[in-house]
Write an enzyme that holds these catalytic residues in place. Structure first.
Site, PDB file in Angstrom:
ATOM      1  N   ASP A  39       0.560  -1.618  -0.259  1.00 13.67           N
ATOM      2  CA  ASP A  39      -0.435   0.004   0.334  1.00 13.67           C
ATOM      3  C   ASP A  39       0.578   1.216  -0.034  1.00 13.67           C
ATOM      4  O   ASP A  39       1.980   0.733   0.806  1.00 13.67           O
ATOM      5  CB  ASP A  39      -1.043   0.263   1.235  1.00 13.67           C
ATOM      6  CG  ASP A  39      -1.607  -0.704   1.046  1.00 13.67           C
ATOM      7  OD1 ASP A  39      -2.518  -1.216  -0.251  1.00 13.67           O
ATOM      8  OD2 ASP A  39      -2.388  -1.297   2.376  1.00 13.67           O
ATOM      9  N   TYR A  67       6.347  -8.073   8.906  1.00 10.67           N
ATOM     10  CA  TYR A  67       5.609  -6.624   9.650  1.00 10.67           C
ATOM     11  C   TYR A  67       6.301  -6.284  10.468  1.00 10.67           C
ATOM     12  O   TYR A  67       6.394  -6.787  11.207  1.00 10.67           O
ATOM     13  CB  TYR A  67       4.414  -6.503   8.942  1.00 10.67           C
ATOM     14  CG  TYR A  67       4.279  -6.761   7.545  1.00 10.67           C
ATOM     15  CD1 TYR A  67       4.420  -6.068   6.540  1.00 10.67           C
ATOM     16  CD2 TYR A  67       3.826  -8.530   7.308  1.00 10.67           C
ATOM     17  CE1 TYR A  67       3.578  -6.214   5.355  1.00 10.67           C
ATOM     18  CE2 TYR A  67       3.928  -8.363   5.584  1.00 10.67           C
ATOM     19  CZ  TYR A  67       3.274  -7.416   4.975  1.00 10.67           C
ATOM     20  OH  TYR A  67       2.879  -8.421   3.151  1.00 10.67           O
ATOM     21  N   ASP A  81      -6.836   1.896   9.034  1.00  9.38           N
ATOM     22  CA  ASP A  81      -5.505   2.246   8.412  1.00  9.38           C
ATOM     23  C   ASP A  81      -5.740   4.114   8.384  1.00  9.38           C
ATOM     24  O   ASP A  81      -6.472   4.405   8.466  1.00  9.38           O
ATOM     25  CB  ASP A  81      -4.142   2.210   7.348  1.00  9.38           C
ATOM     26  CG  ASP A  81      -4.962   2.059   6.246  1.00  9.38           C
ATOM     27  OD1 ASP A  81      -5.689   3.589   5.734  1.00  9.38           O
ATOM     28  OD2 ASP A  81      -3.821   1.964   4.841  1.00  9.38           O
ATOM     29  N   ARG A 181      -3.924  -4.460   8.499  1.00 10.84           N
ATOM     30  CA  ARG A 181      -4.424  -3.655   8.972  1.00 10.84           C
ATOM     31  C   ARG A 181      -5.747  -3.929   9.502  1.00 10.84           C
ATOM     32  O   ARG A 181      -6.617  -3.370  10.089  1.00 10.84           O
ATOM     33  CB  ARG A 181      -4.825  -2.452   7.846  1.00 10.84           C
ATOM     34  CG  ARG A 181      -5.237  -2.916   6.292  1.00 10.84           C
ATOM     35  CD  ARG A 181      -4.850  -1.794   5.854  1.00 10.84           C
ATOM     36  NE  ARG A 181      -5.397  -1.878   4.027  1.00 10.84           N
ATOM     37  CZ  ARG A 181      -6.409  -2.228   2.898  1.00 10.84           C
ATOM     38  NH1 ARG A 181      -7.243  -1.042   3.655  1.00 10.84           N
ATOM     39  NH2 ARG A 181      -6.357  -2.487   2.064  1.00 10.84           N
TER      40      ARG A 181
END
Length: 293
Positions: A39, A67, A81, A181
């Protein structure tokens, strides 16, 4: 231009397509593609293929991803988010570290996850985000994903307009298709205060970690690729063949598959260490997936 992979440290604010466009200019070729979209808000490891290496991208086993993220508890957003507008705020001042740890437990392991609605998933042929923008009310079905690790690194209580929030720094290891998210959303929902993602950095995709990644500024100063042979050796099982087998393979002939060759992409290397092809076992023979010789 050599064939190979470029492991880019994607900056925030750019789409994965933006990065590909920049790499095309730096590499001087249109034959550039990427695997594992990030993203715009996210930073970190983005795998880019240049020239012949673009043919590897669809076969790369990039199922394991890692992550580092920050989850804000106490606020929900339409996108799950920080890119979306806040839809609800609840004081999270009473949320404890113990409650957060307990809330993570049901979000770890093999789980069913409902993806974020503002996503590229298609519903009856239409992107989910387009349906949201059109004002539709709909539900996405849950999908199986694996969260192999979900660990808290730090917890901070923050005074914030609209109510106190809690920022939680986490590390997540998960399968491809997992929405971080959505984990933030579900953690907040489970704690009764809502949540969304405020920061996301991908530190690993398959065998390629942040230690291999280079920024766009570094690539602008000195553009270089991870040679295709090294990239293949890192990503696939290896099969070394002799001169005769290499010649046959180069002519498109299917070789007899050795017992060790499975039904997964395998990198074939010639007697001089040259990367020849990707193959997989099929009915006792090595079927060529991509001829790179």
């Amino acid at each position: 231009m050599k064939d190979g992979l470029v492991i880019v440290d994607k900056p925030g604010g750019m789409t994965s397509h933006d990065v590909v466009a920049r790499l095309r200019r730096l590499a001087g070729t249109r034959r550039v593609g990427h695997a594992g979209t990030l993203d715009p808000m996210a930073t970190g490891v983005l795998v880019i293929g240049v020239e012949k290496a673009t043919r590897l991208l669809g076969h790369l086993a990039l199922t394991r991803k890692e992550y580092e993220a920050t989850i804000r508890l106490g606020q929900s957003t339409i996108t799950d988010d920080a890119e979306g507008e806040v839809t609800a705020s609840v004081s999270a001042d009473g949320v404890t570290r113990e409650a957060i740890d307990a809330g993570i437990v049901p979000l770890t392991g093999d789980i069913m996850q409902v993806p974020s609605k503002v996503s590229a998933i298609k519903v009856n042929g239409v992107r989910s985000y387009a349906r949201v923008r059109g004002g539709e009310d709909f539900e996405l079905p849950a999908r199986p994903v694996t969260v192999s690790a979900f660990a808290v690194r730090d917890v901070r209580h923050v005074r914030h307009d609209g109510g106190d929030v809690v920022d939680v720094d986490v590390t997540v290891e998960c399968s491809s298709g997992t929405y971080i998210r959505a984990l933030a959303r579900d953690l907040g929902a489970g704690l009764g205060v809502g949540g969304h993602l405020t920061a996301l950095r991908r530190t690993r995709v398959g065998p390629y970690g942040a230690d291999l990644a280079r920024t766009l500024e570094q690539l602008t100063e000195a553009f270089a690729v991870l040679p295709i042979a090294e990239a293949a050796a890192a990503a696939f099982p290896r099969w070394d063949v002799d001169d005769r087998q290499a010649r046959l393979l180069g002519n498109g002939v299917r070789l007899d598959a050795p017992p060790s060759l499975g039904a997964v992409p395998t990198a074939v290397f010639g007697p001089e260490g040259e990367f020849l092809a990707l193959v997989e076992a099929r009915e006792g023979q090595a079927r060529i997936l991509a001829n790179l010789g």
